[in-house]
Design an enzyme around this catalytic site. Structure first.
Site, PDB file in Angstrom:
ATOM      1  N   GLU A 304       0.712  -1.222  -0.088  1.00 20.54           N
ATOM      2  CA  GLU A 304      -0.200   0.181   0.041  1.00 20.54           C
ATOM      3  C   GLU A 304       0.896   1.438  -0.111  1.00 20.54           C
ATOM      4  O   GLU A 304       0.595   2.335  -0.563  1.00 20.54           O
ATOM      5  CB  GLU A 304      -0.932  -0.067   1.326  1.00 20.54           C
ATOM      6  N   GLU A 326      -1.563  -2.450  -9.899  1.00 22.08           N
ATOM      7  CA  GLU A 326      -1.445  -3.682  -9.169  1.00 22.08           C
ATOM      8  C   GLU A 326      -0.596  -4.568  -9.459  1.00 22.08           C
ATOM      9  O   GLU A 326       0.287  -4.844  -8.623  1.00 22.08           O
ATOM     10  CB  GLU A 326      -2.963  -4.199  -9.159  1.00 22.08           C
TER      11      GLU A 326
END
Length: 880
Positions: A304, A326
Site C-alpha cells: 500500500e 496492481e
C-alpha cells in the site's frame, strides 16, 4: 440502480472524459441517522474531448439528492435530471462551478462501498466505483482533481476526523461538534478519496527521508488494539527506506496515516496519505499473530505504501489498466519481501499462489487477459490474473532488461507520467525507451489470456558433445480467444553434471567462457538450442526461479527429480523437484488398490531433508510441505477430489510412520531458547517444528500428542499455539480437539482477529469442519454476517480449503455454498461474488461432481434480483 442484466463495458469503447474537475471541495456533516455531503466542483470542458457541448453527466448510487446549484444559482427540477445512477445537467458553460448536496445513510450500508459505519466508526472504500455512493461525480480514474475536505461530527463520539493530505484547519462548532479540514495538494482520482471518523487511539512515529524531511507517521486503531501497532509501523519505515534506495521514490506529503478497520471487503486500500487496512492485515503481536501473519502484514503495508507512486502519483487511465498499478506494485512488494527475508522462500510462496490459484483462473470460465478487453462489474476483476500474473509480467521485463535498465525504465516512467492517468502501453513504452529493447511482441502478455504451455524435449549427441533442447510453446483457448500468437518468454536454464556440478552453457557462437546459467528468449512456436563441449548427458534445470508464468512439460524421471532435489544450486528448482516427485507419487496412487506400494525413495529423500542441518532450513521447511490438494486438483484432467484427498493423506501418513523417529528428533532439535523474534532463522525453526508435530498427530502418535498438548499450554507466541491447535484438531483425538478448541476460544474470545483464526482452523479441517459443524459455526455468538473476515474464515475456508468435506459425493457442500452466496448477495454482493469461485471450476471435476456443482450454480443464477457482481461470475461460469 442495480439491474439483473448488467451491460458489458468494452476497452475499445473508451473515450476521454467530456468534462474535467480541477478541484473538489467537500463538507461532510456526520450524524447518527445519516450524513449530509456538500460537494462543490470546479468543472471545465475537456479540450481533448470531441463531445462538444455535451450534457454534464455525473455518476451516483443510492443517493438522496437535496439540491443542485450552477455557479451559485439553484437549479430547478426542470434544469437537471436525477436518474438515480446519473445526475444530468443538460446545459452548462465551458467552465463552471457545480454545487450538489446529497444525503446518505452510512449506518445502513452493508455493501461496504462508499461511506459506511464499522464498529461505530465512519470509514470509506471508494475503489473501484464507491465514490458515486457518496456524491454525484464523474467516477472514473482519468478524472484527477485536487481535494479539500472538511469533516464535521460530534466531538465526544468521533474525536478523530481524518481525510487525505495535510490537516490545515480544525476547531469547535458548538453543540458538542467539531471539524477538521484536510487538503491534498496532489491531483488524484476519486477512487483514492478517504474519510475516517471515530474514537481511535493514535500511535505516532517519524521517518526522515533521503532529502532530510521529517514525515509524521500515524496509526489509528481501536483502544483494545493499541499494543498491536509496532510491527506495522516498523514495516512502514522499512518500506519507505527501501523505496528510496531501490526505486528513488521519496514520500511527498507531511503526514502518512494508517487506519485499522474490522469490516472491510479488501485487504487494504492505498488512499493518498490515508491508507485504510482490514484489521487482520495490519494488527499484530507475538501473542495474537502467527509468523505468516507478521510476514503478510509487512508485505501488505509495503504494497500500500509503494502505491503512493505506482498507483497514486501515476494512476491508471481506466479500469482495464488495473494491472498497471496492481501488477507493478505486487512486483515491487515481492522484491521488498525477498530483500528483507529469504528470496527463495518468497519465490516459492509466490509461485504456489500462481500454480494453484492463478493457473486455475486462467483455465476457467473467468479467464481474462492481464489487460481485459471487457467486463460487466469491475469489482470482479480484482483477480489473481490482474495482481499476481500482472506482477509476473513486470518481473519478466525485469529479467529481460536486467536490474539496471529496469530501474532506468521505472525512473523514466515516473518522470514522464507523474500526475497522469496512463496505460500499460505507457509503462512498456517507458521500458523500451530507457533500454532500447523492442518489447512489441512482449505486449501480448497483456492481451492474451491463458497460461502458456512449454513442451520440452532433449537429446544428447555423445559423439559431438552437443546437447539439444527443443522447446515448443502453445497457449490453450480461453473464453473469447482462440488461435493465439507465440509470446516472448524468458526461460532460465542450467545444466548439471553427474556429480551435481553446474556445466557451462556454451553456444556455438560463444568466443569465451560460457556461463552456467542462461536466460533463453522464446519468441516463436519452436526453438532448438544447442550447447557444445559436453562430455556427458546433463540433467536439465528448467525454468529456474520460475522465470515465466508457464506450465513446463518434460519427461522427468524420478531419478532426475531426486537428483535435482539434492543437487540443484537453484533453491526454487530444488523445491520444485521435490514437489514434482511428491505429485508423481500421489498421482500414481489415485484410484490404485489399497495395497499399492509407495516408492521408498520418497521416504529416503524426506529423511535426508529432515536430517541434513547444512541445508537452508527455511528452504527445508517449505520442501517438507506436500503439494496441496488444490494444486493436485489443478493438475488433474478430470478431478476426483475425494480420491485426491485420500491419496495425499495416504502418502502423508506413510511418510510420517516411516519417519516417526526423525520427526520427533526434528521437533526437539528445533525447540527454541531465548526470546521470540520474527527472523528468517526462527521462522524456519518454528515451521519445521510445527510440520513435524502435524505429521506425528496424523498417525496418532502418543509422544506427538503429549508434545502438542505441552506446546499448546506453554507457548508464548501464536505461531506455536495455533500450530499445536491445528495439529490436535486434525488428529483423531476427538476429546483433545474439543477441549483445546474451547480453551483457545475462552482465552481469545475478545480478540476478533484471533477468533477468525479459530473459525478458520475448524472450517478448513476435514475432521472438525463437516457440514453440521460448519452450520454450528455460523450460529456461534462470535460469527457476524456483516463482517467479511468472519464470512471468509468460515464459508471461504470450508469451500476453499476443506476440499474433502466441500466435495462430498452427495453435493451437500455445493448446496451449502449456494445458500450462503444467495444470502450474501442481498447485503454484500462483492463478497458473494468472490465466494462463488469454487463452483465456477465445475467443468474441471469428474462428472459425478461437476453436474452437482453446475446445479448449485444454476440455483444461484435463478435467484430473484441477482446482483451485477454475482450475475457476471455465474453466467460466465455456466457459459464457459
Amino acid at each position: 440502480m442495480r439491474t439483473n442484466q448488467p451491460q458489458t463495458i468494452y476497452l475499445s469503447e473508451y473515450r476521454v472524459p467530456a468534462y474535467l474537475v480541477d478541484t473538489v471541495d467537500l463538507r461532510f456533516e456526520l450524524f447518527e441517522d445519516g450524513t449530509r455531503v456538500h460537494s462543490t466542483l470546479a468543472v471545465r470542458r475537456n479540450p481533448e474531448s470531441d463531445a462538444g457541448a455535451a450534457p454534464l453527466e455525473l455518476d451516483g448510487d443510492s443517493l438522496v439528492l437535496e439540491s443542485v446549484a450552477l455557479d451559485g444559482k439553484a437549479l430547478s427540477e426542470g434544469e437537471y435530471e436525477d436518474r438515480g445512477d446519473k445526475l444530468i445537467v443538460e446545459s452548462v458553460p465551458e467552465q463552471f462551478e457545480l454545487s450538489v448536496v446529497t444525503w446518505i445513510e452510512p449506518q445502513n450500508n452493508t455493501r461496504l462501498e462508499g461511506l459506511y459505519k464499522s464498529s461505530g466508526m465512519f470509514c470509506t472504500q471508494c475503489e473501484a466505483e464507491g465514490f458515486r455512493c457518496i456524491t454525484f461525480f464523474p467516477d472514473r480514474p482519468d478524472v484527477m482533481s485536487r481535494f479539500r475536505t472538511r469533516v464535521e461530527a460530534d466531538k465526544s463520539a468521533y474525536p478523530v476526523l481524518l481525510s487525505n493530505g495535510n490537516d490545515v484547519e480544525r476547531g469547535d462548532l458548538g453543540e458538542g461538534r467539531h471539524f477538521v479540514t484536510w487538503e491534498d495538494p496532489f491531483p488524484k482520482p476519486c477512487y483514492l478519496f478517504a474519510l475516517v471518523a471515530g474514537d481511535l487511539v493514535e500511535k505516532r512515529d517519524t521517518f526522515t527521508t533521503c532529502s532530510g524531511r521529517d514525515i509524521d507517521l500515524r496509526m489509528y486503531v481501536e483502544p483494545r488494539n493499541a499494543e498491536k501497532c509496532d510491527h506495522a509501523m516498523d514495516s512502514l519505515k522499512r518500506s519507505m527506506r527501501w523505496d528510496e534506495e531501490t526505486y528513488g521514490r521519496e514520500y511527498d506529503l507531511e503526514i502518512f496515516m494508517i487506519v485499522a478497520v474490522d469490516d472491510f471487503n479488501m485487504g487494504a486500500m492505498e488512499n493518498k496519505g490515508l491508507n485504510i487496512f482490514n484489521s487482520s492485515c495490519v494488527l499484530a503481536s507475538q501473542e495474537t499473530a502467527t509468523d505468516v501473519a507478521f510476514q503478510r502484514i509487512e508485505a501488505i503495508v509495503a504494497h500500500e505504501y509503494f502505491h503512493n507512486w505506482s498507483g497514486n502519483r501515476v494512476t491508471c487511465r481506466d479500469w482495464f489498466q488495473l494491472s498497471l498499478k496492481e501488477g507493478f506494485t505486487v512486483f515491487r512488494d515481492s522484491q521488498f519481501s525477498a530483500d528483507v527475508g529469504s528470496p527463495t522462500v518468497k519465490r516459492i510462496e509466490d509461485v504456489n499462489v500462481l500454480r494453484t490459484a492463478q493457473f486455475a483462473e486462467d483455465g476457467g470460465p473467468m479467464a481474462h487477459p492481464v489487460r481485459p478487453a471487457s467486463y460487466m462489474e469491475i469489482s470482479n476483476f480484482y483477480t489473481l490474473t490482474i495482481y499476481e500474473k500482472g506482477a509476473e509480467v513486470v518481473r519478466m521485463i525485469h529479467t529481460l532488461l536486467g536490474p539496471d535498465m529496469f530501474r532506468k525504465g521505472s525512473d523514466l516512467y515516473f518522470q514522464r507520467h507523474d500526475g497522469q492517468a496512463v496505460t500499460t502501453d505507457d509503462f512498456v513504452r517507458a521500458m523500451e525507451d530507457a533500454s532500447g529493447r523492442d518489447l512489441s511482441q512482449f505486449r501480448l502478455w497483456y492481451e492474451q489470456a491463458g497460461t502458456p504451455v512449454l513442451d520440452v524435449s532433449d537429446e544428447f549427441d555423445s559423439g559431438q558433445g552437443i546437447y539439444r533442447l527443443t522447446i515448443r510453446q502453445s497457449i490453450p483457448d480461453t473464453p473469447g480467444q482462440t488461435g493465439k500468437k507465440p509470446q516472448h518468454i524468458p526461460f532460465a536454464l542450467g545444466l548439471l553434471g553427474s556429480r551435481g556440478e553446474s556445466l557451462p552453457l556454451r553456444l556455438e557462437s560463444d568466443s569465451q567462457d560460457a556461463p552456467t546459467e542462461r536466460v533463453l528468449e522464446l519468441t516463436g512456436e519452436t526453438h532448438v538450442f544447442e550447447f557444445h563441449g559436453l562430455n556427458e548427458c546433463p540433467v536439465p534445470s528448467l525454468l529456474r526461479q520460475f522465470s515465466a508464468p508457464v506450465r513446463v512439460r518434460y519427461p522427468w524421471t524420478r531419478e532426475q527429480m531426486l537428483f535435482l532435489m539434492s543437487h540443484d544450486p537453484d533453491g526454487f528448482n530444488r523445491w520444485d523437484a521435490g514437489q514434482r516427485l511428491a505429485v508423481d507419487v500421489i498421482q500414481s496412487l489415485i484410484g490404485a488398490p489399497k495395497d499399492s506400494s509407495i516408492d521408498a525413495r520418497l521416504v529416503a529423500a524426506y529423511r535426508h531433508l529432515i536430517s541434513d542441518s547444512s541445508l537452508d532450513q527455511a528452504l527445508v521447511a517449505n520442501m517438507l510441505q506436500l503439494p496441496s490438494a488444490a494444486y493436485l486438483i489443478e493438475l488433474a484432467e478430470s478431478a476426483d477430489a475425494p480420491a485426491i484427498h485420500e491419496a495425499r493423506e495416504r502418502v502423508l501418513k506413510h511418510l510420517a510412520i516411516a519417519l516417526r523417529d526423525d520427526l520427533v528428533a526434528c521437533y526437539r532439535r528445533n525447540l527454541e531458547e531465548g526470546d521470540y523474534a520474527v527472523t528468517p532463522e526462527q521462522i524456519a525453526r518454528r515451521s519445521l517444528r510445527n510440520t513435524a508435530l502435524a505429521w506425528l498427530l496424523q498417525i496418532n502418535d502418543e509422544e506427538g500428542r503429549e508434545l502438542a498438548q505441552r506446546q499448546f499450554r506453554n507457548s508464548d507466541n501464536m505461531t506455536d499455539r495455533l500450530g499445536a491447535l491445528r495439529a490436535l484438531v486434525n488428529s483423531d483425538y476427538e476429546e483433545d480437539r474439543e477441549r483445546v478448541l474451547e480453551e483457545f476460544y475462552e482465552r481469545f474470545q475478545e480478540d476478533p482477529q484471533v477468533v477468525e483464526q479459530w473459525f478458520s482452523v475448524q472450517a478448513a479441517s476435514d475432521r472438525a469442519g463437516q457440514l453440521p459443524q460448519i452450520r454450528a459455526l455460523l450460529e456461534h455468538r462470535a460469527f457476524d454476517w456483516k463482517n467479511p473476515n468472519k464470512i471468509r474464515s468460515v464459508v471461504g475456508a470450508f469451500a476453499g480449503q476443506n476440499l474433502a468435506a466441500f466435495h462430498r459425493p452427495d453435493g451437500s457442500g455445493y448446496n451449502f455454498l449456494a445458500d450462503q452466496v444467495c444470502r450474501l448477495d442481498d447485503s454484500n454482493p462483492q463478497i458473494a461474488a468472490r465466494l462463488v469461485t469454487p463452483l465456477t471450476r465445475w467443468k474441471k471435476f469428474a462428472p459425478a461432481h461437476s453436474e452437482l456443482m453446475k446445479s448449485a450454480l444454476e440455483r444461484i443464477r435463478d435467484k430473484s434480483g441477482l446482483s451485477r457482481d454475482v450475475y457476471e461470475v455465474v453466467h460466465k461460469s455456466l457459459a464457459g
